[in-house]
Motif scaffolding. Structure first.
Motif, PDB file in Angstrom:
ATOM      1  N   ASP A 270      43.201  46.439  43.233  1.00 46.38           N
ATOM      2  CA  ASP A 270      44.257  45.464  43.527  1.00 46.38           C
ATOM      3  C   ASP A 270      45.593  46.118  43.867  1.00 46.38           C
ATOM      4  OD1 ASP A 270      42.414  43.512  43.105  1.00 46.38           O
ATOM      5  OD2 ASP A 270      43.414  42.598  41.377  1.00 46.38           O
TER       6      ASP A 270
ATOM      7  N   ARG B 228      47.193  45.461  47.471  1.00 41.35           N
ATOM      8  CA  ARG B 228      48.471  44.773  47.657  1.00 41.35           C
ATOM      9  C   ARG B 228      49.387  45.587  48.577  1.00 41.35           C
ATOM     10  NH1 ARG B 228      49.140  44.070  42.759  1.00 41.35           N
ATOM     11  NH2 ARG B 228      48.179  42.016  42.624  1.00 41.35           N
TER      12      ARG B 228
ATOM     13  N   GLU C  96      37.387  36.508  46.514  1.00 42.29           N
ATOM     14  CA  GLU C  96      37.994  36.388  45.188  1.00 42.29           C
ATOM     15  C   GLU C  96      39.213  37.304  45.047  1.00 42.29           C
ATOM     16  OE1 GLU C  96      34.850  36.969  45.806  1.00 42.29           O
ATOM     17  OE2 GLU C  96      33.815  35.131  45.161  1.00 42.29           O
ATOM     18  N   GLN C  97      39.127  38.521  45.600  1.00 39.43           N
ATOM     19  CA  GLN C  97      40.256  39.442  45.504  1.00 39.43           C
ATOM     20  C   GLN C  97      41.429  38.954  46.317  1.00 39.43           C
ATOM     21  OE1 GLN C  97      39.874  43.413  47.178  1.00 39.43           O
ATOM     22  NE2 GLN C  97      41.216  44.267  45.613  1.00 39.43           N
TER      23      GLN C  97
ATOM     24  N   GLU D 231      42.213  35.897  47.032  1.00 37.78           N
ATOM     25  CA  GLU D 231      42.832  34.775  46.317  1.00 37.78           C
ATOM     26  C   GLU D 231      43.655  35.289  45.138  1.00 37.78           C
ATOM     27  OE1 GLU D 231      39.538  32.333  45.283  1.00 37.78           O
ATOM     28  OE2 GLU D 231      39.354  31.437  47.287  1.00 37.78           O
ATOM     29  N   ARG D 232      43.147  36.308  44.468  1.00 32.06           N
ATOM     30  CA  ARG D 232      43.867  36.892  43.334  1.00 32.06           C
ATOM     31  C   ARG D 232      45.170  37.542  43.785  1.00 32.06           C
ATOM     32  NH1 ARG D 232      39.819  39.450  41.607  1.00 32.06           N
ATOM     33  NH2 ARG D 232      40.286  41.570  42.309  1.00 32.06           N
TER      34      ARG D 232
ATOM     35  N   SER E  25      49.260  36.623  42.961  1.00 26.47           N
ATOM     36  CA  SER E  25      49.944  37.635  42.147  1.00 26.47           C
ATOM     37  C   SER E  25      51.343  37.870  42.699  1.00 26.47           C
ATOM     38  CB  SER E  25      49.148  38.945  42.164  1.00 26.47           C
ATOM     39  OG  SER E  25      47.864  38.745  41.595  1.00 26.47           O
TER      40      SER E  25
END
Length: 252
Positions: A212, A216, A243-244, A246-247, A251
């Motif tokens: 992550d 990012r 899923e990543q 969306e995470r 964040s």
């Protein structure tokens, strides 16, 4: 091939373009200008111009803007000269990145691109350092909601039209062609289907899946590069599962 990730990358790129409409107009105008200067103003004889016009219309650029740019490129004024540049480097976590630019000031452009890499955990490399990881291919996308036929029928139609490969997931169908076959496949298929994406692009041979923190930073690097008026295209092998993505979106 991770279909969800692929769809999210496409979806994210389209959303980013929609939020930067003025910049898209500038980039498309520069591409049309360069295409005319390179091989003339006849789209039937100039494949690069034909594809630039198609992409400009897909971005809802008015026909009068396209015509005005072509006429300007055909003029005798040599005060505007764009040079094509390709930059290669590594993003955070080692993801491969290629940047295509059209610039009238190479020093400015390379400085801006180098700064984008440095500020986002990457580094600009030498020409050839990552290009071997990409293949130039035609790429066409049909959204799932625009298809009424079944998967097998669609795939057979695409292969019969000349596609090299076809993939699909819950979001859409993805057609891959040789660059020289792109227009023939598109022409045959668009009689029945509407393409949400249709371009000759650089497809990575391998994918980079990032933690992550690196993911990012990679997204920020892509955004920074795409926000540069001199940058026409950004290619990379970063791939994230749905899923990543969306995470990361929720964040800080």
């Amino acid at each position: 091939m991770a279909g969800h990730s692929k769809w999210n990358n496409i979806k994210r790129r389209k959303e980013a373009q929609d939020s930067k409409r003025a910049k898209i107009f500038t980039k498309m105008s520069k591409e049309i200008f360069a295409a005319v200067r390179e091989a003339g103003d006849d789209p039937d004889q100039n494949l690069r111009l034909r594809m630039a016009i198609t992409k400009a219309r897909a971005a809802n650029i008015p026909n009068e803007n396209i015509t005005r740019t072509i006429k300007k490129a055909n003029g005798q004024d040599q005060s505007v000269q764009y040079e094509e540049m390709t930059y290669e480097g590594y993003g955070p976590g080692g993801a491969a990145v290629m940047v295509k630019a059209l610039t009238d000031n190479k020093n400015r452009t390379v400085a801006d691109i180098r700064a984008a890499f440095n500020k986002n955990g990457g580094n600009l490399g030498e020409n050839g350092c990552v290009s071997f990881l990409f293949n130039k291919e035609g790429f066409l996308v049909v959204d799932r909601e625009d298809i009424e036929t079944d998967e097998d029928t669609f795939m057979l139609e695409a292969v019969d039209a000349g596609a090299n490969d076809v993939d699909y997931d819950n979001h859409g169908f993805y057609i891959y062609t040789a660059p020289g076959d792109f227009e023939a496949v598109k022409g045959a298929m668009e009689r029945t289907y509407h393409f949400s994406t249709a371009e000759v692009t650089m497809i990575p041979e391998t994918k980079a899946h990032l933690e992550d923190e690196h993911a990012r930073k990679m997204l920020r690097l892509i955004d920074t590069l795409e926000d540069n008026d001199d940058v026409q295209s950004v290619y990379h092998n970063f791939e994230a599962e749905e899923e990543q993505m969306e995470r990361l979106e929720v964040s800080p």
